[in-house]
Design an enzyme around this catalytic site. Structure first.
Site, PDB file in Angstrom:
ATOM      1  NE  ARG A   1      -2.257   1.731   3.263  1.00 20.57           N
ATOM      2  CZ  ARG A   1      -2.148   1.308   4.536  1.00 20.57           C
ATOM      3  NH1 ARG A   1      -2.771   0.237   4.948  1.00 20.57           N
ATOM      4  NH2 ARG A   1      -1.414   1.976   5.395  1.00 20.57           N
TER       5      ARG A   1
ATOM      6  CB  SER B   1      -3.999  -3.920   7.927  1.00 21.82           C
ATOM      7  OG  SER B   1      -3.758  -2.658   8.483  1.00 21.82           O
TER       8      SER B   1
ATOM      9  CG  ASN C   1       2.457   0.930   4.443  1.00 19.15           C
ATOM     10  OD1 ASN C   1       2.973   0.986   5.540  1.00 19.15           O
ATOM     11  ND2 ASN C   1       1.730   1.923   3.943  1.00 19.15           N
TER      12      ASN C   1
ATOM     13  CD  GLU D   1       4.555   3.800   5.788  1.00 20.26           C
ATOM     14  OE1 GLU D   1       5.633   3.178   5.926  1.00 20.26           O
ATOM     15  OE2 GLU D   1       3.548   3.557   6.460  1.00 20.26           O
TER      16      GLU D   1
ATOM     17  CE  LYS E   1       8.617   4.582   8.077  1.00 20.76           C
ATOM     18  NZ  LYS E   1       7.974   3.273   7.975  1.00 20.76           N
TER      19      LYS E   1
ATOM     20  CD  GLU F   1       7.271  -1.169   7.710  1.00 21.19           C
ATOM     21  OE1 GLU F   1       6.208  -0.777   7.204  1.00 21.19           O
ATOM     22  OE2 GLU F   1       8.240  -1.553   7.074  1.00 21.19           O
ATOM     23  N   GLY F   2       4.032   0.625  11.437  1.00 19.56           N
ATOM     24  CA  GLY F   2       2.816   0.391  12.217  1.00 19.56           C
ATOM     25  C   GLY F   2       2.361   1.604  13.006  1.00 19.56           C
TER      26      GLY F   2
ATOM     27  NE  ARG G   1      -3.986   4.837   6.806  1.00 12.76           N
ATOM     28  CZ  ARG G   1      -2.702   4.659   7.131  1.00 12.76           C
ATOM     29  NH1 ARG G   1      -2.375   3.998   8.221  1.00 12.76           N
ATOM     30  NH2 ARG G   1      -1.753   5.168   6.375  1.00 12.76           N
TER      31      ARG G   1
ATOM     32  CE  LYS H   1       8.252   9.197   7.879  1.00 13.08           C
ATOM     33  NZ  LYS H   1       7.627   8.699   6.651  1.00 13.08           N
TER      34      LYS H   1
HETATM   35  P1  ADP Z   1       4.659   3.835   9.823  1.00 10.87           P
HETATM   36  O1  ADP Z   1       5.423   2.795   9.086  1.00 10.87           O
HETATM   37  O2  ADP Z   1       4.874   3.829  11.289  1.00 10.87           O
HETATM   38  O3  ADP Z   1       3.225   3.871   9.411  1.00 10.87           O
HETATM   39  P2  ADP Z   1       4.845   6.380   8.417  1.00 10.87           P
HETATM   40  O4  ADP Z   1       5.988   6.847   7.614  1.00 10.87           O
HETATM   41  O5  ADP Z   1       3.627   6.022   7.671  1.00 10.87           O
HETATM   42  O6  ADP Z   1       5.350   5.198   9.331  1.00 10.87           O
HETATM   43  O7  ADP Z   1       4.496   7.481   9.483  1.00 10.87           O
HETATM   44  C1  ADP Z   1       3.403   7.345  10.383  1.00 10.87           C
HETATM   45  C2  ADP Z   1       2.507   8.557  10.291  1.00 10.87           C
HETATM   46  O8  ADP Z   1       3.250   9.739  10.536  1.00 10.87           O
HETATM   47  C3  ADP Z   1       1.873   8.766   8.942  1.00 10.87           C
HETATM   48  O9  ADP Z   1       0.678   8.025   8.824  1.00 10.87           O
HETATM   49  C4  ADP Z   1       1.636  10.263   8.917  1.00 10.87           C
HETATM   50  O10 ADP Z   1       0.448  10.585   9.611  1.00 10.87           O
HETATM   51  C5  ADP Z   1       2.818  10.799   9.701  1.00 10.87           C
HETATM   52  N1  ADP Z   1       3.915  11.181   8.783  1.00 10.87           N
HETATM   53  C6  ADP Z   1       4.884  10.377   8.291  1.00 10.87           C
HETATM   54  N2  ADP Z   1       5.704  11.032   7.457  1.00 10.87           N
HETATM   55  C7  ADP Z   1       5.257  12.302   7.417  1.00 10.87           C
HETATM   56  C8  ADP Z   1       5.694  13.502   6.746  1.00 10.87           C
HETATM   57  N3  ADP Z   1       6.763  13.522   5.972  1.00 10.87           N
HETATM   58  N4  ADP Z   1       4.973  14.621   6.964  1.00 10.87           N
HETATM   59  C9  ADP Z   1       3.896  14.638   7.758  1.00 10.87           C
HETATM   60  N5  ADP Z   1       3.449  13.561   8.438  1.00 10.87           N
HETATM   61  C10 ADP Z   1       4.111  12.404   8.273  1.00 10.87           C
HETATM   62 MG    MG Z   2       2.350   4.425   7.668  1.00 12.18          MG
END
Ligand code: ADP
Ligand code: MG
Length: 471
Positions: free
Chosen positions: A111, A136, A131, A129, A305, A366-367, A446, A362
């Protein structure tokens, strides 16, 4: 904005009667303590051009993930630094990858998540990102689209949306199709004549079990495939790899010996999913077999990441995709920086310490719930040693548009300012001759309170939503 009370009651009832369910807590025994997954009463606006852009790059991204996973040398070189700084997880996955045979049939269910970034009133799609493991809510997300469509057709529920602007969402169908394609290719390739099952490896007590069960039911209903939910420990207790490399199981919940075709991981993406060495042993056992792992360890590592940060560097996406595709993908990137000392990490950290609100820090996790923002980001960067910093990447912060919606959680509706994250599912299957079926498979929207930094639905922050396309 007001919700019609009758409409909210109808939405809650729809959610309950169409399987939009989650477990109330990890402790709640299966089948007890169910509640509706939190959702928005209305679909949230998503720029139609951005939605199309996300759709257009789904298949190229599938190819990108697949191509990187095939390039073990690239993975090992790129991840060498973070694997030293994060020895216990990324390091272990890399070691496991090195010890694993390549399977000739491959399946990925990814995703790709985005925000619509707004700057000077111009909207553009920006990737949050990729996935690659355990993406899910394919089932519950698709149902949310149908719920919004249902509510939008009713004259008294005050949704004020044009149903033609609600895209069809076939996430569940496509994901089931991917598993079925890989399963059937496997049976044929290995001439399995006896019982053959697909496995879904899950966490014990997963609150999101119902999303998984809906997929399980779809596989049976539409493809006559028995998908069995198992834990790492179930596999270790009841499975073995035979001399042909096939994963053979004699699971009590199946009641007879069976060969595993596909191993679809809905767990295994953070260290907490491996509370003992036994879970790692089970993972290694499956990885050693010819079963189609979704994802393989190599593919899982593509989702780190660190790889996503490196892809932002000039020429990296272009190693794997043709010029036109690479440029469409690249347009969604925001800047990402290495924090490794040898890769200019010191300067990147100084920049983030100076402007902490402009970045997200980061780790290789994940998650949801692992990233650091604002003051926490600044404090962490000040405190960490150069070695510790190398386990993280720094990403430019995306600023999505804030809109008003109504969040319904535990039966209660509340008006909230939200931001929405659009996810596009991509399914990719490669057969033993290298023939590929790769397709986009619906979406997931979401939404979360605009004041919340991080978070997914499972982490209790975001709620299920669906896109309403606007110009
Ligand atoms: P995970 O693998 O934990 O889901 P993400 O990269 O998706 O990691 O980050 C989790 C959440 O953090 C995202 O769903 C988003 O809401 C926020 N986020 C991540 N990267 C950014 C970014 N560059 N700018 C703003 N919000 C972010
Ligand atoms: Mg995410």
């Amino acid at each position: 904005m007001d919700a019609s009370p009758r409409g909210v009651a109808e939405a809650i009832s729809y959610a309950a009667t169409h399987g939009m369910l989650i477990g109330q807590s990890k402790q709640a025994p299966f089948g007890k303590g169910l509640c509706h997954a939190p959702f928005t009463y209305r679909p949230s606006p998503v720029d139609a051009k951005c939605y199309q852009h996300a759709l257009d790059i789904t298949v190229p991204l599938n190819h990108l993930v697949h191509a990187i996973a095939q390039d073990a040398e690239y993975l090992h070189t790129t991840l060498a630094g973070v694997s030293k700084a994060d020895e216990k997880f990324t390091g272990r996955l890399l070691a496991l990858e090195k010890a694993s045979p390549k399977t000739d049939i491959q399946l990925s269910i990814c995703r790709y998540d985005y925000f619509v970034h707004v700057e000077h009133d111009v909207r553009s799609l920006r990737m949050v990102e990729l996935n690659v493991i355990a993406a899910s809510f394919g089932a519950l997300g698709a149902e949310t689209s149908r719920m919004h469509r249902f509510l939008a057709t009713h004259p008294t529920y005050n949704l004020h949306v044009d149903v033609d602007r609600l895209p069809e969402n076939d996430a569940l169908t496509g994901i089931a199709r991917g598993v079925a394609l890989a399963h059937n290719l496997f049976r044929k390739r290995y001439a399995v004549t006896g019982a053959c099952i697909a496995l879904m490896v899950v966490e014990p007590g997963d609150q999101n079990a119902y999303d998984q069960h809906i997929l399980q039911a779809a596989l049976w209903r539409e493809h006559a495939i028995d998908l069995v939910r198992v834990t790492f420990l179930d596999v270790l207790a009841h499975g073995a790899v035979d001399s042909a490399g096939l994963l053979q199981l004699n699971l009590p919940q199946v009641g007879k010996p069976a060969t595993a075709s596909v191993v679809y991981f809905r767990t295994g993406y953070v260290p907490e999913n491996y509370p003992s060495e036994k879970e790692w042993e089970a993972r290694a056992l499956m990885e050693r077999s010819m079963a189609v792992k979704c994802p393989s360890t190599a593919m899982q590592l593509v989702g780190t990441k660190k790889i996503q940060q490196v892809l932002d560097s000039p020429g990296e996406v272009e190693r794997f995709l043709n010029g036109a595709e690479a440029s469409l993908v690249r347009r969604t990137f925001v800047r990402q920086y290495s924090l490794a000392a040898a890769e200019g990490g010191e300067a990147a950290a100084d920049m983030a310490i100076e402007r902490p609100h402009d970045f997200v820090l980061k780790p290789q996790r994940e998650g949801g719930g692992h990233n650091l923002y604002d003051d926490e980001l600044e404090a962490a960067l000040r405190k960490m040693s150069a070695h510790e910093r190398a386990a993280y990447v720094l990403m430019q912060r995306i600023r999505p548009q804030v809109i008003e919606n109504i969040i319904v959680r535990d039966g209660v509706a509340a008006q909230v300012d939200v931001v929405s994250e659009l996810g596009m599912y991509g399914v990719h299957v490669t057969d033993a001759d290298g023939k590929v079926e790769s397709f986009a498979s619906g979406s997931l929207l979401r939404s979360k309170a605009a004041s919340a930094n991080d978070g997914g639905v499972a982490a209790g922050v975001a709620v299920l939503d669906s896109p309403y396309l606007v110009d």
